[in-house]
Structures are given as C-alpha cells and as structure tokens.
Motif scaffolding. Structure first.
Motif, PDB file in Angstrom:
ATOM      1  N   GLU A  40      50.778  34.527  10.617  1.00 48.11           N
ATOM      2  CA  GLU A  40      51.309  34.403   9.266  1.00 48.11           C
ATOM      3  C   GLU A  40      52.989  33.952   9.527  1.00 48.11           C
ATOM      4  OE1 GLU A  40      53.202  37.535   6.139  1.00 48.11           O
ATOM      5  OE2 GLU A  40      51.075  37.992   6.831  1.00 48.11           O
ATOM      6  N   LYS A  41      53.407  33.077   8.859  1.00 50.55           N
ATOM      7  CA  LYS A  41      54.658  32.303   9.059  1.00 50.55           C
ATOM      8  C   LYS A  41      55.560  33.485   8.565  1.00 50.55           C
ATOM      9  CE  LYS A  41      52.913  27.820   8.150  1.00 50.55           C
ATOM     10  NZ  LYS A  41      53.073  26.612   7.198  1.00 50.55           N
ATOM     11  N   VAL A  42      56.888  33.273   9.224  1.00 51.61           N
ATOM     12  CA  VAL A  42      57.988  34.349   8.871  1.00 51.61           C
ATOM     13  C   VAL A  42      58.484  34.183   7.511  1.00 51.61           C
ATOM     14  CG1 VAL A  42      60.279  35.118   9.378  1.00 51.61           C
ATOM     15  CG2 VAL A  42      58.791  34.695  11.205  1.00 51.61           C
ATOM     16  N   ASP A  43      58.646  35.155   6.605  1.00 54.78           N
ATOM     17  CA  ASP A  43      59.106  34.838   5.281  1.00 54.78           C
ATOM     18  C   ASP A  43      60.579  34.927   5.228  1.00 54.78           C
ATOM     19  OD1 ASP A  43      59.777  35.318   2.497  1.00 54.78           O
ATOM     20  OD2 ASP A  43      58.401  36.641   2.062  1.00 54.78           O
ATOM     21  N   LEU A  44      61.197  34.188   4.657  1.00 58.60           N
ATOM     22  CA  LEU A  44      62.644  34.161   4.764  1.00 58.60           C
ATOM     23  C   LEU A  44      63.314  35.829   4.022  1.00 58.60           C
ATOM     24  CD1 LEU A  44      63.718  30.537   3.763  1.00 58.60           C
ATOM     25  CD2 LEU A  44      63.474  31.650   5.973  1.00 58.60           C
ATOM     26  N   ASP A  45      62.479  36.243   3.103  1.00 58.71           N
ATOM     27  CA  ASP A  45      62.821  37.672   2.729  1.00 58.71           C
ATOM     28  C   ASP A  45      62.670  38.935   3.633  1.00 58.71           C
ATOM     29  OD1 ASP A  45      63.748  36.676   0.195  1.00 58.71           O
ATOM     30  OD2 ASP A  45      61.897  36.558  -0.567  1.00 58.71           O
ATOM     31  N   ASN A  46      61.870  38.571   4.698  1.00 59.26           N
ATOM     32  CA  ASN A  46      61.551  39.435   5.862  1.00 59.26           C
ATOM     33  C   ASN A  46      62.718  40.126   6.224  1.00 59.26           C
ATOM     34  OD1 ASN A  46      61.401  40.278   8.443  1.00 59.26           O
ATOM     35  ND2 ASN A  46      59.385  39.825   8.349  1.00 59.26           N
ATOM     36  N   PRO A  47      62.792  41.599   6.248  1.00 58.88           N
ATOM     37  CA  PRO A  47      64.254  42.296   6.729  1.00 58.88           C
ATOM     38  C   PRO A  47      64.454  41.707   8.185  1.00 58.88           C
ATOM     39  CG  PRO A  47      62.722  43.971   5.938  1.00 58.88           C
ATOM     40  CD  PRO A  47      61.993  42.510   5.921  1.00 58.88           C
ATOM     41  N   THR A  48      63.851  41.493   9.076  1.00 61.75           N
ATOM     42  CA  THR A  48      64.285  41.101  10.498  1.00 61.75           C
ATOM     43  C   THR A  48      64.906  39.743  10.242  1.00 61.75           C
ATOM     44  OG1 THR A  48      62.727  42.432  11.400  1.00 61.75           O
ATOM     45  CG2 THR A  48      63.418  40.739  12.745  1.00 61.75           C
ATOM     46  N   ALA A  49      64.173  38.876   9.470  1.00 63.91           N
ATOM     47  CA  ALA A  49      64.658  37.442   9.331  1.00 63.91           C
ATOM     48  C   ALA A  49      66.103  37.445   8.459  1.00 63.91           C
ATOM     49  CB  ALA A  49      63.685  36.637   8.346  1.00 63.91           C
ATOM     50  N   LYS A  50      66.306  38.333   7.654  1.00 63.92           N
ATOM     51  CA  LYS A  50      67.611  38.456   7.022  1.00 63.92           C
ATOM     52  C   LYS A  50      68.711  38.876   8.034  1.00 63.92           C
ATOM     53  CE  LYS A  50      66.262  39.073   2.058  1.00 63.92           C
ATOM     54  NZ  LYS A  50      66.427  40.028   1.034  1.00 63.92           N
ATOM     55  N   ALA A  51      68.269  39.907   8.823  1.00 65.44           N
ATOM     56  CA  ALA A  51      69.330  40.643   9.807  1.00 65.44           C
ATOM     57  C   ALA A  51      69.502  39.396  10.797  1.00 65.44           C
ATOM     58  CB  ALA A  51      68.592  41.602  10.485  1.00 65.44           C
TER      59      ALA A  51
END
Length: 98
Positions: free
Chosen positions: A33-44
């Motif tokens: 699965e591709k990383v979602d920009l709303d993913n908490p890790t992606a945001k951090a």
C-alpha cells in the motif's frame, strides 16, 4: 570459551545469512500500500510524494529498499507501506556512496 567445531560454525553462519536475506525479501514483498499523506507518521515526518529539496529524494535515501528504478518502493520508516521514489521526508539520510 565455547569449543565450536568449524563445520558447526559454518552451518550456523550460513543459516543466519540465509535468514537475513529472506527477511529482506519479505519486507519488499509485504509492502503493498502506498503511504497516505494523512498517515500520522507521514505527517510527523512531513512526507511528500514529490521532493522540493534539490538532490534529496527517497530514491537516494538510505531507508528505501526494493528494486532501483521502481516508482514506488518499501521504506524502513513507513513499515508495510510504499513511498514514491521521487518523494521526501524529514527522515531523509543520504545513501552511503550515493
């Protein structure tokens, strides 16, 4: 000190190397699965699919794995997810020799 025979040592070493190699293939195969920009890790980590930092993108980061040239690849920072080879995050570290 333990007295291990040379043959036993080679068997154990060979098994460990095979296990580590198979583990790398498992990481590549499990990330779908591709990383979602709303993913908490992606945001951090301020992850973006398109890097705006010249000379720094996921493709030349030490955390990325998988086949060079693939558009989406597994990343150690986003377990079980794929990142864009053109992406970037605050965890970017230049790949040794790259």
């Amino acid at each position: 000190m333990s007295n291990i025979k040379r043959r036993d040592f080679l068997k154990l070493s060979g098994g460990a190397i095979i296990g580590l190699t198979a583990g790398g293939f498992t990481l590549s195969a499990s990330a779908q699965e591709k990383v979602d920009l709303d993913n908490p890790t992606a945001k951090a980590l301020k992850y973006v699919h398109e890097s705006t930092t010249e000379g720094a993108n996921c493709d030349n980061c030490m955390h990325i794995s998988g086949n060079e040239g693939d558009e989406w690849r597994p990343c150690a920072l986003f377990q079980g997810k794929l990142v864009s080879s053109n992406g970037w995050c605050a965890g970017w570290v230049k790949k040794p020799g790259g």
